[in-house]
Design an enzyme around this catalytic site. Structure first.
Site, PDB file in Angstrom:
ATOM      1  N   ASP A 266      -6.638  -2.122  21.788  1.00 37.20           N
ATOM      2  CA  ASP A 266      -6.780  -0.819  21.136  1.00 37.20           C
ATOM      3  C   ASP A 266      -6.649   0.301  22.172  1.00 37.20           C
ATOM      4  OD1 ASP A 266      -7.133  -1.422  18.479  1.00 37.20           O
ATOM      5  OD2 ASP A 266      -9.324  -1.396  18.539  1.00 37.20           O
TER       6      ASP A 266
ATOM      7  N   ASP B  19      10.414  -7.316  -3.380  1.00 35.58           N
ATOM      8  CA  ASP B  19       9.150  -7.643  -2.701  1.00 35.58           C
ATOM      9  C   ASP B  19       8.880  -9.112  -2.982  1.00 35.58           C
ATOM     10  OD1 ASP B  19       6.307  -7.820  -2.009  1.00 35.58           O
ATOM     11  OD2 ASP B  19       6.286  -5.624  -2.115  1.00 35.58           O
TER      12      ASP B  19
ATOM     13  N   TYR C 298       0.828  -1.218   0.000  1.00 32.12           N
ATOM     14  CA  TYR C 298       0.000   0.000   0.000  1.00 32.12           C
ATOM     15  C   TYR C 298       0.860   1.266   0.000  1.00 32.12           C
ATOM     16  CZ  TYR C 298      -3.056   3.492   2.319  1.00 32.12           C
ATOM     17  OH  TYR C 298      -3.740   4.623   2.690  1.00 32.12           O
ATOM     18  N   ILE C 299       1.707   1.409   0.985  1.00 30.46           N
ATOM     19  CA  ILE C 299       2.480   2.652   1.092  1.00 30.46           C
ATOM     20  C   ILE C 299       3.682   2.612   0.143  1.00 30.46           C
ATOM     21  CG2 ILE C 299       3.628   4.254   2.673  1.00 30.46           C
ATOM     22  CD1 ILE C 299       2.023   2.859   4.961  1.00 30.46           C
TER      23      ILE C 299
ATOM     24  N   ALA D  43       8.758  -3.295   3.547  1.00 29.41           N
ATOM     25  CA  ALA D  43       8.254  -4.675   3.580  1.00 29.41           C
ATOM     26  C   ALA D  43       8.175  -5.197   5.019  1.00 29.41           C
ATOM     27  CB  ALA D  43       9.175  -5.569   2.760  1.00 29.41           C
TER      28      ALA D  43
ATOM     29  N   TYR E  81       3.698  -7.085  17.093  1.00 26.27           N
ATOM     30  CA  TYR E  81       3.965  -6.197  15.951  1.00 26.27           C
ATOM     31  C   TYR E  81       4.777  -4.986  16.418  1.00 26.27           C
ATOM     32  CZ  TYR E  81       3.219  -2.522  12.531  1.00 26.27           C
ATOM     33  OH  TYR E  81       3.414  -1.483  11.657  1.00 26.27           O
TER      34      TYR E  81
ATOM     35  N   GLY F 226       1.494  -8.215  -0.942  1.00 27.59           N
ATOM     36  CA  GLY F 226       1.276  -7.071  -1.837  1.00 27.59           C
ATOM     37  C   GLY F 226       0.608  -7.535  -3.113  1.00 27.59           C
TER      38      GLY F 226
ATOM     39  N   LYS G 290       8.912  -3.888  15.521  1.00 29.98           N
ATOM     40  CA  LYS G 290       9.399  -2.596  15.019  1.00 29.98           C
ATOM     41  C   LYS G 290      10.341  -1.946  16.036  1.00 29.98           C
ATOM     42  CE  LYS G 290       7.145  -2.415  11.069  1.00 29.98           C
ATOM     43  NZ  LYS G 290       7.752  -2.113   9.760  1.00 29.98           N
TER      44      LYS G 290
HETATM   45  N1  UFG Z   1     -12.176   0.078  13.973  1.00 27.79           N
HETATM   46  C1  UFG Z   1     -13.532  -0.133  14.020  1.00 27.79           C
HETATM   47  N2  UFG Z   1     -14.104  -0.892  13.051  1.00 27.79           N
HETATM   48  C2  UFG Z   1     -13.392  -1.464  12.043  1.00 27.79           C
HETATM   49  C3  UFG Z   1     -12.000  -1.253  11.993  1.00 27.79           C
HETATM   50  C4  UFG Z   1     -11.422  -0.474  12.989  1.00 27.79           C
HETATM   51  O1  UFG Z   1     -14.223   0.372  14.900  1.00 27.79           O
HETATM   52  O2  UFG Z   1     -13.972  -2.158  11.188  1.00 27.79           O
HETATM   53  C5  UFG Z   1     -11.567   0.955  14.981  1.00 27.79           C
HETATM   54  C6  UFG Z   1     -10.436   0.297  15.737  1.00 27.79           C
HETATM   55  O3  UFG Z   1     -10.939  -0.392  16.857  1.00 27.79           O
HETATM   56  C7  UFG Z   1      -9.555   1.503  16.083  1.00 27.79           C
HETATM   57  C8  UFG Z   1      -9.776   2.469  14.920  1.00 27.79           C
HETATM   58  O4  UFG Z   1     -10.974   2.032  14.287  1.00 27.79           O
HETATM   59  O5  UFG Z   1     -10.038   2.108  17.232  1.00 27.79           O
HETATM   60  C9  UFG Z   1      -8.655   2.413  13.900  1.00 27.79           C
HETATM   61  O6  UFG Z   1      -8.414   1.056  13.562  1.00 27.79           O
HETATM   62  P1  UFG Z   1      -7.446   0.603  12.396  1.00 27.79           P
HETATM   63  O7  UFG Z   1      -7.449  -0.900  12.388  1.00 27.79           O
HETATM   64  O8  UFG Z   1      -7.807   1.302  11.144  1.00 27.79           O
HETATM   65  O9  UFG Z   1      -6.036   1.129  12.847  1.00 27.79           O
HETATM   66  P2  UFG Z   1      -5.250   0.869  14.212  1.00 27.79           P
HETATM   67  O10 UFG Z   1      -5.223   2.183  14.929  1.00 27.79           O
HETATM   68  O11 UFG Z   1      -5.707  -0.296  14.971  1.00 27.79           O
HETATM   69  O12 UFG Z   1      -3.851   0.398  13.622  1.00 27.79           O
HETATM   70  C10 UFG Z   1      -2.952   1.293  13.093  1.00 27.79           C
HETATM   71  C11 UFG Z   1      -2.071   0.591  12.061  1.00 27.79           C
HETATM   72  C12 UFG Z   1      -1.191  -0.419  12.726  1.00 27.79           C
HETATM   73  C13 UFG Z   1      -0.466   0.224  13.871  1.00 27.79           C
HETATM   74  C14 UFG Z   1      -1.443   0.829  14.818  1.00 27.79           C
HETATM   75  C15 UFG Z   1      -0.788   1.501  15.971  1.00 27.79           C
HETATM   76  O13 UFG Z   1      -2.854  -0.036  11.090  1.00 27.79           O
HETATM   77  O14 UFG Z   1      -0.264  -0.910  11.792  1.00 27.79           O
HETATM   78  O15 UFG Z   1      -2.191   1.805  14.139  1.00 27.79           O
HETATM   79  O16 UFG Z   1      -1.583   1.315  17.108  1.00 27.79           O
HETATM   80  F1  UFG Z   1       0.262  -0.685  14.546  1.00 27.79           F
END
Ligand code: UFG
Length: 334
Positions: free
Chosen positions: A283, A31, A11-12, A74, A141, A36, A145
């Site tokens: 979360d 890659d 993606y990025i 990657a 994860y 991907g 990192k």
């Molecule tokens: N969420 C929902 N419904 C969904 C998907 C997500 O409510 O269908 C909520 C999640 O619970 C979270 C927010 O939306 O509160 C964002 O969720 P994402 O999955 O989009 O992103 P995250 O914050 O969980 O994850 C991102 C990156 C990860 C990274 C992380 C750091 O995708 O790679 O931030 O905490 F590790």
């Protein structure tokens, strides 16, 4: 001289390859396309299908193409998967990363831009989060990192590798050509847009009892084009002899899950049905960047800071590519 981009089919990484090519850089991609998409690979880039941890491949590619710097995207990037399959994360993100660094070292490449994450901070003790915030990840994860960051510091001291480790907050949005296509899709904005398009019956909101104004989680969404422009600046910074740095990439504004859904309703003009479900384990309630350092050290300015613009670009890409990059298995790298 060429720039090596690992994960250029993700993606990025795919947006980065386009940006570099547009700037007239020679780009080489390694890659394994495990997550991907071949269709995301820019035509102008020279592509080597293989593992980034294949030291001999990396050394050969760097020598053949006269690589001067590497931008390393990657990696596996599902927090949930990392909890159930930590071995995958330490193997792919740390062991493979180490192979890459050693291949670069063997070829004399000493400039490195690394995709790190705000997940290295863990549960924040203060928000906005600056780079000096304590780091104690809460999932494998984030640890993978974190370990790479420590390896980079040690390689800098011992071998003179100079790096910029960019700690991304929530990458989002799309360009006309490249967008977000993960399988399975776990990210909020693509799922909200899938609900708007009728490909999902509703969007699940994971938790509504967080200590935030509307009870849903707050995140700092950053447009993928802006993320990539920070990498270009990091490259320029290293070319000018800049010393190794850790830098947050975010807008410094937090939006709740409900605010994202509202933005998607405005942008798409569609109904989006919402179902509140149980909170997703792990979360954090609020993740918002203090992104001053990126401005001060790299001279970074974001072009698309508004949430509606971020959502609109993602929507335009999904409208133009309803099947994403096609139906083959696997999610995007980086
Ligand atoms: N969420 C929902 N419904 C969904 C998907 C997500 O409510 O269908 C909520 C999640 O619970 C979270 C927010 O939306 O509160 C964002 O969720 P994402 O999955 O989009 O992103 P995250 O914050 O969980 O994850 C991102 C990156 C990860 C990274 C992380 C750091 O995708 O790679 O931030 O905490 F590790």
């Amino acid at each position: 001289m060429a720039i090596l981009v690992t994960g250029g089919a993700g993606y990025i990484g795919s947006v980065m390859v386009d940006q570099l090519a547009e700037a007239g850089e020679e780009v080489v991609v390694i890659d394994n396309v495990s997550r991907g998409h071949h269709a995301a690979l820019a035509e102008g880039a020279r592509f080597y299908e293989g593992r980034v941890g294949d030291l001999a491949l990396v050394e050969r590619v760097c020598r053949e193409r006269a690589v001067e710097a590497c931008i390393h995207f990657a990696a596996l990037a599902y927090v949930g998967e990392s909890v159930t399959e930590p071995k995958l994360y330490f193997e792919n993100n740390v062991a493979e990363g180490l192979g890459l660094l050693d291949g670069l070292r063997a070829a004399g490449v000493r400039s490195f831009v690394f995709s790190s994450t705000c997940a290295t901070y863990g549960e924040p003790v203060r928000v906005p989060i600056d780079e000096g915030h304590p780091q104690w990840p809460v999932n494998p994860y984030g640890w993978s990192k974190f370990f790479m960051e420590r390896i980079l510091e040690s390689y800098d001291r011992a071998y003179g590798l100079r790096f910029v480790a960019l700690r991304y907050f929530n990458a989002a949005g799309a360009t006309l050509k490249r967008g977000e296509h993960h399988e399975p899709e776990t990210h909020l904005i693509p799922n909200v847009l899938a609900a708007a398009a009728g490909r999902l019956p509703h969007v699940s909101v994971f938790g509504s009892g967080y200590p935030t104004p509307d009870g849903t989680c707050v995140r700092d969404y950053i447009h993928v084009t802006d993320l990539c422009s920070a990498h270009t600046l990091a490259l320029a910074y290293l070319r000018c002899g800049g010393r190794s740095e850790f830098v947050n990439l975010g807008n410094g504004h937090g939006y709740s899950v409900m605010e994202v859904i509202e933005a998607a309703r405005r942008v798409t003009g569609r109904e989006i049905e919402v179902r509140v479900e149980a909170a997703r384990p792990g979360d954090p309630a609020r993740l918002v960047a203090d992104a001053r350092k990126a401005r001060e050290v790299l001279g970074w300015k974001t072009q698309y800071p508004e949430l509606d613009t971020i959502v609109r670009t993602a929507w335009e890409w999904h409208e133009a590519h309803p099947e994403g990059y096609g139906s083959r298995g696997g999610a995007g790298t980086g």
